[in-house]
Design a protein around this motif. Structure first.
Motif, PDB file in Angstrom:
ATOM      1  N   VAL A   4     -16.862 -90.947 -25.753  1.00  0.00           N
ATOM      2  CA  VAL A   4     -17.648 -91.940 -25.024  1.00  0.00           C
ATOM      3  C   VAL A   4     -17.186 -93.328 -25.453  1.00  0.00           C
ATOM      4  O   VAL A   4     -16.967 -93.579 -26.632  1.00  0.00           O
ATOM      5  CB  VAL A   4     -19.158 -91.784 -25.348  1.00  0.00           C
ATOM      6  CG1 VAL A   4     -19.959 -92.895 -24.698  1.00  0.00           C
ATOM      7  CG2 VAL A   4     -19.666 -90.437 -24.901  1.00  0.00           C
ATOM      8  N   LYS A   5     -17.034 -94.224 -24.484  1.00  0.00           N
ATOM      9  CA  LYS A   5     -16.713 -95.622 -24.755  1.00  0.00           C
ATOM     10  C   LYS A   5     -17.784 -96.471 -24.080  1.00  0.00           C
ATOM     11  O   LYS A   5     -18.058 -96.317 -22.886  1.00  0.00           O
ATOM     12  CB  LYS A   5     -15.321 -95.973 -24.211  1.00  0.00           C
ATOM     13  CG  LYS A   5     -14.937 -97.423 -24.321  1.00  0.00           C
ATOM     14  CD  LYS A   5     -14.649 -97.828 -25.738  1.00  0.00           C
ATOM     15  CE  LYS A   5     -14.135 -99.264 -25.777  1.00  0.00           C
ATOM     16  NZ  LYS A   5     -13.977 -99.763 -27.098  1.00  0.00           N
ATOM     17  N   LEU A   6     -18.425 -97.348 -24.847  1.00  0.00           N
ATOM     18  CA  LEU A   6     -19.480 -98.209 -24.320  1.00  0.00           C
ATOM     19  C   LEU A   6     -18.979 -99.642 -24.162  1.00  0.00           C
ATOM     20  O   LEU A   6     -18.239-100.141 -25.015  1.00  0.00           O
ATOM     21  CB  LEU A   6     -20.686 -98.203 -25.258  1.00  0.00           C
ATOM     22  CG  LEU A   6     -21.315 -96.839 -25.513  1.00  0.00           C
ATOM     23  CD1 LEU A   6     -22.410 -96.972 -26.564  1.00  0.00           C
ATOM     24  CD2 LEU A   6     -21.867 -96.238 -24.245  1.00  0.00           C
ATOM     25  N   PHE A   7     -19.418-100.286 -23.091  1.00  0.00           N
ATOM     26  CA  PHE A   7     -19.075-101.673 -22.818  1.00  0.00           C
ATOM     27  C   PHE A   7     -20.365-102.435 -22.565  1.00  0.00           C
ATOM     28  O   PHE A   7     -21.272-101.926 -21.915  1.00  0.00           O
ATOM     29  CB  PHE A   7     -18.187-101.781 -21.573  1.00  0.00           C
ATOM     30  CG  PHE A   7     -16.878-101.067 -21.686  1.00  0.00           C
ATOM     31  CD1 PHE A   7     -15.759-101.722 -22.169  1.00  0.00           C
ATOM     32  CD2 PHE A   7     -16.761 -99.738 -21.316  1.00  0.00           C
ATOM     33  CE1 PHE A   7     -14.553-101.069 -22.276  1.00  0.00           C
ATOM     34  CE2 PHE A   7     -15.558 -99.076 -21.413  1.00  0.00           C
ATOM     35  CZ  PHE A   7     -14.453 -99.744 -21.898  1.00  0.00           C
ATOM     36  N   ASP A   8     -20.442-103.674 -23.048  1.00  0.00           N
ATOM     37  CA  ASP A   8     -21.628-104.509 -22.858  1.00  0.00           C
ATOM     38  C   ASP A   8     -21.176-105.962 -22.788  1.00  0.00           C
ATOM     39  O   ASP A   8     -20.608-106.487 -23.746  1.00  0.00           O
ATOM     40  CB  ASP A   8     -22.600-104.297 -24.019  1.00  0.00           C
ATOM     41  CG  ASP A   8     -23.860-105.107 -23.876  1.00  0.00           C
ATOM     42  OD1 ASP A   8     -24.365-105.216 -22.750  1.00  0.00           O
ATOM     43  OD2 ASP A   8     -24.339-105.626 -24.896  1.00  0.00           O
ATOM     44  N   CYS A   9     -21.431-106.607 -21.647  1.00  0.00           N
ATOM     45  CA  CYS A   9     -20.977-107.986 -21.447  1.00  0.00           C
ATOM     46  C   CYS A   9     -22.058-108.799 -20.739  1.00  0.00           C
ATOM     47  O   CYS A   9     -22.890-108.262 -20.025  1.00  0.00           O
ATOM     48  CB  CYS A   9     -19.716-108.001 -20.591  1.00  0.00           C
ATOM     49  SG  CYS A   9     -18.309-107.144 -21.334  1.00  0.00           S
ATOM     50  N   GLU A  10     -22.006-110.105 -20.928  1.00  0.00           N
ATOM     51  CA  GLU A  10     -22.945-111.007 -20.266  1.00  0.00           C
ATOM     52  C   GLU A  10     -22.503-111.371 -18.855  1.00  0.00           C
ATOM     53  O   GLU A  10     -23.314-111.819 -18.051  1.00  0.00           O
ATOM     54  CB  GLU A  10     -23.121-112.288 -21.084  1.00  0.00           C
ATOM     55  CG  GLU A  10     -23.854-112.070 -22.379  1.00  0.00           C
ATOM     56  CD  GLU A  10     -24.085-113.366 -23.132  1.00  0.00           C
ATOM     57  OE1 GLU A  10     -24.077-114.443 -22.506  1.00  0.00           O
ATOM     58  OE2 GLU A  10     -24.279-113.301 -24.357  1.00  0.00           O
ATOM     59  N   HIS A  11     -21.219-111.215 -18.567  1.00  0.00           N
ATOM     60  CA  HIS A  11     -20.684-111.554 -17.247  1.00  0.00           C
ATOM     61  C   HIS A  11     -19.962-110.340 -16.671  1.00  0.00           C
ATOM     62  O   HIS A  11     -19.228-109.647 -17.381  1.00  0.00           O
ATOM     63  CB  HIS A  11     -19.711-112.727 -17.341  1.00  0.00           C
ATOM     64  CG  HIS A  11     -20.329-113.947 -17.948  1.00  0.00           C
ATOM     65  ND1 HIS A  11     -21.237-114.725 -17.271  1.00  0.00           N
ATOM     66  CD2 HIS A  11     -20.216-114.495 -19.171  1.00  0.00           C
ATOM     67  CE1 HIS A  11     -21.630-115.714 -18.051  1.00  0.00           C
ATOM     68  NE2 HIS A  11     -21.027-115.599 -19.213  1.00  0.00           N
ATOM     69  N   GLU A  12     -20.178-110.103 -15.372  1.00  0.00           N
ATOM     70  CA  GLU A  12     -19.595-108.925 -14.752  1.00  0.00           C
ATOM     71  C   GLU A  12     -18.065-108.972 -14.730  1.00  0.00           C
ATOM     72  O   GLU A  12     -17.412-107.923 -14.843  1.00  0.00           O
ATOM     73  CB  GLU A  12     -20.153-108.707 -13.352  1.00  0.00           C
ATOM     74  CG  GLU A  12     -19.960-109.870 -12.405  1.00  0.00           C
ATOM     75  CD  GLU A  12     -20.744-109.705 -11.128  1.00  0.00           C
ATOM     76  OE1 GLU A  12     -20.882-108.574 -10.639  1.00  0.00           O
ATOM     77  OE2 GLU A  12     -21.212-110.727 -10.617  1.00  0.00           O
ATOM     78  N   GLN A  13     -17.473-110.155 -14.652  1.00  0.00           N
ATOM     79  CA  GLN A  13     -16.010-110.250 -14.672  1.00  0.00           C
ATOM     80  C   GLN A  13     -15.457-109.819 -16.034  1.00  0.00           C
ATOM     81  O   GLN A  13     -14.396-109.197 -16.108  1.00  0.00           O
ATOM     82  CB  GLN A  13     -15.539-111.676 -14.349  1.00  0.00           C
ATOM     83  CG  GLN A  13     -15.828-112.121 -12.937  1.00  0.00           C
ATOM     84  CD  GLN A  13     -17.227-112.712 -12.785  1.00  0.00           C
ATOM     85  OE1 GLN A  13     -17.978-112.842 -13.753  1.00  0.00           O
ATOM     86  NE2 GLN A  13     -17.601-113.055 -11.566  1.00  0.00           N
TER      87      GLN A  13
END
Length: 60
Positions: A4-13
């Motif tokens: 599993v690889k998780l991603f978390d960002c404030e901007h969709e780009q």
């Protein structure tokens, strides 16, 4: 083995760029599923904070 690889960002780009970079290192048969989620949090000063996140299930 499933990973599993998780991603978390404030901007969709930013999320798009990070995921594309990671997925570029995988083969098309390695990806099992991708889950995507958006959360909006209201602040006291009427400003909203967004959280764009995704989880990639893949075979390593």
């Amino acid at each position: 083995m499933m990973q599993v690889k998780l991603f978390d960002c404030e901007h969709e780009q930013d999320l798009e760029e990070e995921m594309n970079e990671f997925l570029g290192g995988l083969g098309t048969r390695d990806v099992i599923d991708i889950k995507y989620h958006i959360a909006a949090i209201g602040e006291a000063d009427d400003e909203q904070i967004y959280c764009f996140s995704a989880m990639v299930l893949y075979v390593k």
